[in-house]
Structures are given as structure tokens and as C-alpha cells.
Design an enzyme around this catalytic site. Sequence first.
Site, PDB file in Angstrom:
ATOM      1  N   GLY A 247       0.554  -2.996  12.721  1.00 33.34           N
ATOM      2  CA  GLY A 247      -0.487  -4.016  12.638  1.00 33.34           C
ATOM      3  C   GLY A 247      -1.907  -3.533  12.745  1.00 33.34           C
ATOM      4  N   GLU A 285       5.740   1.075  14.219  1.00 33.99           N
ATOM      5  CA  GLU A 285       6.048   0.826  12.811  1.00 33.99           C
ATOM      6  C   GLU A 285       4.777   0.656  11.975  1.00 33.99           C
ATOM      7  OE1 GLU A 285       8.440  -2.671  12.786  1.00 33.99           O
ATOM      8  OE2 GLU A 285       9.818  -1.928  14.306  1.00 33.99           O
ATOM      9  N   PRO A 286       3.892   1.643  11.961  1.00 29.14           N
ATOM     10  CA  PRO A 286       2.661   1.496  11.174  1.00 29.14           C
ATOM     11  C   PRO A 286       2.910   1.685   9.687  1.00 29.14           C
ATOM     12  CG  PRO A 286       2.760   3.686  12.105  1.00 29.14           C
ATOM     13  CD  PRO A 286       3.971   2.950  12.620  1.00 29.14           C
ATOM     14  N   GLY A 287       2.172   0.988   8.888  1.00 26.03           N
ATOM     15  CA  GLY A 287       2.208   1.183   7.444  1.00 26.03           C
ATOM     16  C   GLY A 287       0.800   1.313   6.915  1.00 26.03           C
ATOM     17  N   ARG A 288       0.074   0.207   6.963  1.00 23.94           N
ATOM     18  CA  ARG A 288      -1.279   0.160   6.414  1.00 23.94           C
ATOM     19  C   ARG A 288      -2.186   1.260   6.983  1.00 23.94           C
ATOM     20  NH1 ARG A 288      -3.597  -4.454   4.644  1.00 23.94           N
ATOM     21  NH2 ARG A 288      -2.037  -5.621   5.840  1.00 23.94           N
ATOM     22  N   ARG A 324      -3.268  -8.213  -3.646  1.00 19.08           N
ATOM     23  CA  ARG A 324      -3.916  -8.594  -2.388  1.00 19.08           C
ATOM     24  C   ARG A 324      -5.156  -9.477  -2.560  1.00 19.08           C
ATOM     25  NH1 ARG A 324      -6.082  -5.678   0.948  1.00 19.08           N
ATOM     26  NH2 ARG A 324      -5.299  -6.708   2.821  1.00 19.08           N
ATOM     27  N   TYR A 328      -4.349 -12.860  -0.717  1.00 20.77           N
ATOM     28  CA  TYR A 328      -4.951 -12.952   0.609  1.00 20.77           C
ATOM     29  C   TYR A 328      -6.468 -13.130   0.599  1.00 20.77           C
ATOM     30  CZ  TYR A 328      -0.550 -10.593   1.920  1.00 20.77           C
ATOM     31  OH  TYR A 328       0.769 -10.237   2.086  1.00 20.77           O
ATOM     32  N   CYS A 355      -3.540 -13.934 -17.436  1.00 22.76           N
ATOM     33  CA  CYS A 355      -3.906 -15.315 -17.790  1.00 22.76           C
ATOM     34  C   CYS A 355      -3.812 -16.245 -16.582  1.00 22.76           C
ATOM     35  CB  CYS A 355      -3.022 -15.814 -18.931  1.00 22.76           C
ATOM     36  SG  CYS A 355      -3.296 -14.923 -20.465  1.00 22.76           S
ATOM     37  N   TYR A 384       0.382  -1.743   0.251  1.00 21.35           N
ATOM     38  CA  TYR A 384       0.602  -3.060  -0.356  1.00 21.35           C
ATOM     39  C   TYR A 384      -0.147  -3.200  -1.688  1.00 21.35           C
ATOM     40  CZ  TYR A 384       2.234  -3.597   4.357  1.00 21.35           C
ATOM     41  OH  TYR A 384       2.894  -3.388   5.543  1.00 21.35           O
TER      42      TYR A 384
END
Length: 404
Positions: A247, A285-288, A324, A328, A355, A384
Site C-alpha cells: 500500500g 506485499e508491496p507492488g506499486r 488508471r 481512477y 472511442c 498497474y
Amino acid sequence: MMEQKSFSYKNHRLGAVTEGKWIDLLEVLPSDPHPTYFYNLHSVKNRIDQLKASLGGLQSKIHYAVKANAHPHILEMVRQQGCGVDTVSLGEMLHSLEHGFNPKDIILSGVGKSKKELTQSLLLGIKQINVESLSELKRLGEIASVYQRECRFGIRLNPDIQVDTHPYISTGFRENKFGLPEKQIPEVLEIVKQYSPWLKWQGLSVHIGSQIRDVEPLLQAAKALVRVRHNLTFYDQDITSLDIGGGVGIDYKSADETAELEMLKAYGKGLQNIFSDFKGEILLEPGRFLVARAGVLVTQVEYIKNNGFKNFIVVDSGMNHLLRPSLYQAYHRILPLNENAKAKKNIFDVVGPICESSDVLGYERYLPEPQEGDWLAVMDVGAYGYSMSSDYNMHDKPHEICLL
């Protein structure tokens, strides 16, 4: 922690900053003009090192969130640095195994695991299944009983912590679909007893959201794990792993990484204090945080358009390649690959070929006026980006190129 940008300008050309060299992106573009993701693998390694340093002497292990970016070379870099993976589907598990991870390095998370996914996880003998509901735990107990195999699981708590992030990526508040409330723990104990000895409750996990840039909610969630674990000792439950999720966010509006690295230091220091008496394993559990800065999406200008109301730069990539901004309302910096200091600047919406009116990569960007055929870079898209891309309107997917 020293800041080292993943991409920077040199002689007005944008390039990747790798170990001991600078790579001009214009010179490594594919021969056929096509939207391309570039990943700086040295940046990924650097971020892993920074995260490990922030944790000090904690007994911990990073499990990279595969959903952020599943490119094989990124997974290889993550594995070489001694990390495991956090997966949310059978596909991600098999993909990780195919690229060298051991089952004992794999955690399975996710709110809607199928019988097939749970069965395969059990038979593979993965490290831990993070259970999200009482119904899932019952299903897991039934499967383990049929196969008479011990199943190592963790319970994902929903700590009812609200965070300042987009509502679509908030996952630890009572209104979200994720995890169990603490009040359901007595029912968890009953299910474990019912399916004894096959259910092995070894962990507690929490994940309160993504793109969080305030350390306090993250530390509150960690404290909740310690408190619940302590309470479980009264029920003779020995919890040996505490999974604090991921997070930690980045500043998408700036190339300056100072603030996010300072937050990482504060986060690590806080975790060391919270877990000082815990003798088990801390899982992250990092990703970003590990891969977002490592990626750029390079796209070519097709048209410059003025409709009498505003200016548009129409490019050959859009929401089909980077969802994204549309999903978002996320902000990504947009830069020219070849910086022309003499070019007149103007305000543009940077839009794609899809379109849909929502196919906008950036609103009201103050940019040098480009020419048709020029290239732009959408920054900080290593997380992402490609993993959420599609072939909507039957456009080809973007290329991917890793740099080291």
C-alpha cells in the site's frame, strides 16, 4: 536513503538511468512505431534494497504483488533479490512457478478464490493462503479433509481503517468487500476445530489499500495484527506470521522521490518498534512502490487538434494501454522524449484513439507544442499499466522492453 531517479534528461533527451550508464529511449524504440512500455530493472532492484534497509533487523520477507506487473524479467529480478510473490489467481501462481519461484515462496490472496484455485494451492504446497471469509475457510477445510493434506492459511482481517486514497483502492474499511471483521474470530476457531487436523492457522494478514502516502494508517493496521495475535494466545493459537500487506504510495505529480523515501524510513522505523517482541516472520506485499517509478509508456503523436474550445494532442496509446487515468482519475506526468527548449508551450488534453470520451491520458497539460510523429512519455507507469491493458477496439497491445 539516496534518491536515484529511474528516468532523466540528458542533452534534452529522456533516458533510463541504470547502473553506470544512461540509455536514450529514442535510440531503443522498436523499429515499427508502436506504443511501448520501458522498464528500468535497476530501479526495481534499487527499490527492493531501499525497502529492505528501512526494515532494519526485522525477520521479514518481501512478497512482491504480481498483479502490479507480471513481466518475466521483473519477476526474475524480484526472485534474484530473495523475494517471494503475492498472487491473487491460479494464473499468477502458475506464472510465478514458470519463472522460477518455489511454492514455498508463494502466497495466495484474493476475495473470490475458486475451488480449483484452493485445491491447486493445497496440492502445490504453497506458503500460505490468506482467507477472506468464513465461507472460504469452510471450503478450504472441506478440500483439505478430502485430500488429507495440511493446509497452511492466514486470516485476512478487515481492521475498519479508512485511508486517504481513491475509494476504488481502499480495502480495509468496513464498507469494502475484503477480509473478516475481528468479531468473527470465534467462528474461525470453530471451523478450525471442525476440520482438525487439516487446517493449520499460522498467519494473520491485513491490507488496507493502495497508494497510501500517510504512514499512520499503515502502522495502525500493523498494531491491530499484534493485538489480535496476542488475544489468540488465550485460545492456544500460535500465529507465526504477520502479513502487513502493501500500500505504500508514490508521488505521481513529481519526479522528486524524497518525500516517499522519507515516508518509507518512518514506516520501517514504526514497524521495528511495533514488532520488536514478535519472534515470527513479518511478510510484506508491496507492488506499486517497487515498480511504479521503473516504468514509462512511450506513445507517438498522431495529430494536433483544436476544436475552437481547447487543444488536443492525439496519440496512438490510450485507456486500452493505461487504464488508471480513466478508471481512477489518476495523474501521470507526461513529458516529451526530445525536449525542445525553444518550442512554444500551450495547454493540451492528451488523448488516445479509443472511442470513449474517457480516453484521456492527461487533462490540461502545459507542454511544448509537438509535431506529428513526435514521441511523448507517460511517467511512473511500471505498476498497474500493462497488467490492466486490453485489446479494446481491437487495438494491439503495447510492446514491453526491459532495460538494465
